[in-house]
Design an enzyme around this catalytic site. Sequence first.
Site, PDB file in Angstrom:
ATOM      1  N   ARG A   1      -0.020   4.827  -0.431  1.00  0.00           N
ATOM      2  CA  ARG A   1      -0.431   5.135  -0.390  1.00  0.00           C
ATOM      3  C   ARG A   1      -1.562   6.851  -1.426  1.00  0.00           C
ATOM      4  O   ARG A   1      -1.998   7.917  -0.402  1.00  0.00           O
ATOM      5  CB  ARG A   1      -0.102   5.703   0.847  1.00  0.00           C
ATOM      6  CG  ARG A   1      -0.395   5.371   2.465  1.00  0.00           C
ATOM      7  CD  ARG A   1      -1.711   4.260   2.493  1.00  0.00           C
ATOM      8  NE  ARG A   1      -1.580   3.543   3.787  1.00  0.00           N
ATOM      9  CZ  ARG A   1      -2.240   2.468   3.444  1.00  0.00           C
ATOM     10  NH1 ARG A   1      -3.338   2.007   3.161  1.00  0.00           N
ATOM     11  NH2 ARG A   1      -1.999   1.929   5.367  1.00  0.00           N
TER      12      ARG A   1
ATOM     13  N   ASP B   1       2.299  -6.700   2.628  1.00  0.00           N
ATOM     14  CA  ASP B   1       1.069  -6.272   3.301  1.00  0.00           C
ATOM     15  C   ASP B   1       1.755  -4.905   3.752  1.00  0.00           C
ATOM     16  O   ASP B   1       0.897  -4.479   4.708  1.00  0.00           O
ATOM     17  CB  ASP B   1       0.618  -7.159   3.941  1.00  0.00           C
ATOM     18  CG  ASP B   1      -1.156  -5.946   4.787  1.00  0.00           C
ATOM     19  OD1 ASP B   1      -1.660  -4.756   3.489  1.00  0.00           O
ATOM     20  OD2 ASP B   1      -2.029  -7.140   4.997  1.00  0.00           O
TER      21      ASP B   1
ATOM     22  N   HIS C   1       0.908  -0.893   0.018  1.00  0.00           N
ATOM     23  CA  HIS C   1       0.244  -0.135   0.008  1.00  0.00           C
ATOM     24  C   HIS C   1       0.819   1.356  -0.220  1.00  0.00           C
ATOM     25  O   HIS C   1       1.599   0.648   0.931  1.00  0.00           O
ATOM     26  CB  HIS C   1      -0.851   0.072   0.891  1.00  0.00           C
ATOM     27  CG  HIS C   1      -1.843  -1.094   1.304  1.00  0.00           C
ATOM     28  ND1 HIS C   1      -2.962  -1.166   0.620  1.00  0.00           N
ATOM     29  CD2 HIS C   1      -1.473  -2.355   1.897  1.00  0.00           C
ATOM     30  CE1 HIS C   1      -3.484  -2.387   1.341  1.00  0.00           C
ATOM     31  NE2 HIS C   1      -2.476  -3.290   1.959  1.00  0.00           N
TER      32      HIS C   1
ATOM     33  N   ASP D   1      -8.421  -5.179  -1.709  1.00  0.00           N
ATOM     34  CA  ASP D   1      -8.282  -5.498  -0.909  1.00  0.00           C
ATOM     35  C   ASP D   1      -8.381  -4.008   0.324  1.00  0.00           C
ATOM     36  O   ASP D   1      -8.505  -2.673   0.287  1.00  0.00           O
ATOM     37  CB  ASP D   1      -6.468  -5.136  -0.767  1.00  0.00           C
ATOM     38  CG  ASP D   1      -5.765  -5.800   0.545  1.00  0.00           C
ATOM     39  OD1 ASP D   1      -6.388  -6.430   1.481  1.00  0.00           O
ATOM     40  OD2 ASP D   1      -5.195  -4.866   0.836  1.00  0.00           O
TER      41      ASP D   1
HETATM   42 ZN    ZN Z   1      -6.164  -6.958   3.310  1.00  0.00          ZN
END
Ligand code: ZN
Length: 430
Positions: free
Chosen positions: A68, A309, A66, A156
């Site tokens: 952002r 993640d 991620h 997600d």
């Molecule tokens: Zn997730």
Amino acid sequence: MSLLVTNARILDPAQGLDSPGSLLVVDGTVAAVGPDAAKDPRAAGAETLDAGGKVLAPGFIDLHVHFREPGQGRKETIETGSKAAVAGGFTTVCAMPNTKPANDSVAITEMMLTRANKAGLCRYFPIGAVTKGLAGEELADFGTLKDAGCVAFSDDGLPVMNSEVMRRALEYTAWLKVPVVAHEEDKHLSGKGYMHEGAVSASLGCLGIPSAAEEAMVARDIVLAEHTGGHLHLAHISTAGSLRMIREAKARGLNVTCEVTPHHFALTDKELRRFDSDYKMNPPLRSEADLDAVLQAIADGTVDAIATDHAPHGWDDKEVELPIAAFGVIGLETAFPLTLALLVNTGVISLSKAISLLTWEPAKVFHLDEQGLGTLKPGSPADFTLLDLDAKIQVDRAFIQSKSYNTPFKGWELPGKVVGTWMGGTRVWG
Ligand SMILES: [Zn+2]
């Protein structure tokens, strides 16, 4: 422009290669690799680098980050995330679409790719949204998003709760030959929970997220994958029950793959006794038995990839009461040291298998192998990393390149230093 890295332990699971040797790079591409690469006539006049016997592996591939941007650049930008990636030995990242706005359009995908190119540190593949605005109702336009560069589709952060929507998503993506990446969480079962539901949550008086919240959705989506023939990739799997179902689905030949995170093979829900939000993530840290099941699934081949993640959050998102703190931890810089310390040095898997779970196996899940990624086969992009297995790293603020510092591994000393990282033959770290 050519570069010859000599005196390395070349480790490329895609070629079954683990031997002393050299790597020859010409114009950003692997020209030769292995014991005889230095004898290649094209090596004449190349810039040389003595690897000092260190491990030279393909650049790592993270299927789940991620970054952002757009929308929350105060937590991480594509540039700072890329820096964290290469510091961790990753040369390819696949970025989740739960940005603000969500990546459900060609405009956002193109903007992300422009910024990633400008940063120029690692390869960046956007993952498009399954549903518009991640709202779970109307499917995004998979075809145009794939053409724009998306390599998979996911909501997600959120599950696709509507089974009919998930069915259609798996059907359409099956035609496009791209995976749907599922964040498995039955929202009715997880409710307001913020840690694993079990003896520890009960003793602390904390609201739990039962294993069944993940497992019920894994079961549903395996059924839908079988029904549609779509490729289901299960993100950050955390429970023994999920892994049992995935193992069985694979044995029956279904198009199901999965990833696990380092924090789920390193930590359990007991850490929550500290009431420290650096241990709060979704799915939550599970029980000892679940951790053992994750190790077993890594060892027996049920798991296809180690993914981080990587989920940066600012102190203001985390330095609050546990129930309202943000879910998520960063993970790019600590992924390899944790893999080495907790999977390889403990004898769960070999170093070669560990590198495979960080390179060739994830490459195949998102079809990045078709672009030559995840391996050092001649003709592939010269993306590689140099690893010192004996050197120790200390997880402190200076070690972390991410804009955020929400790691549960603060203060840990671990083996496995990423000495240098190269993308397309250009040194981008170290
Ligand atoms: Zn997730």
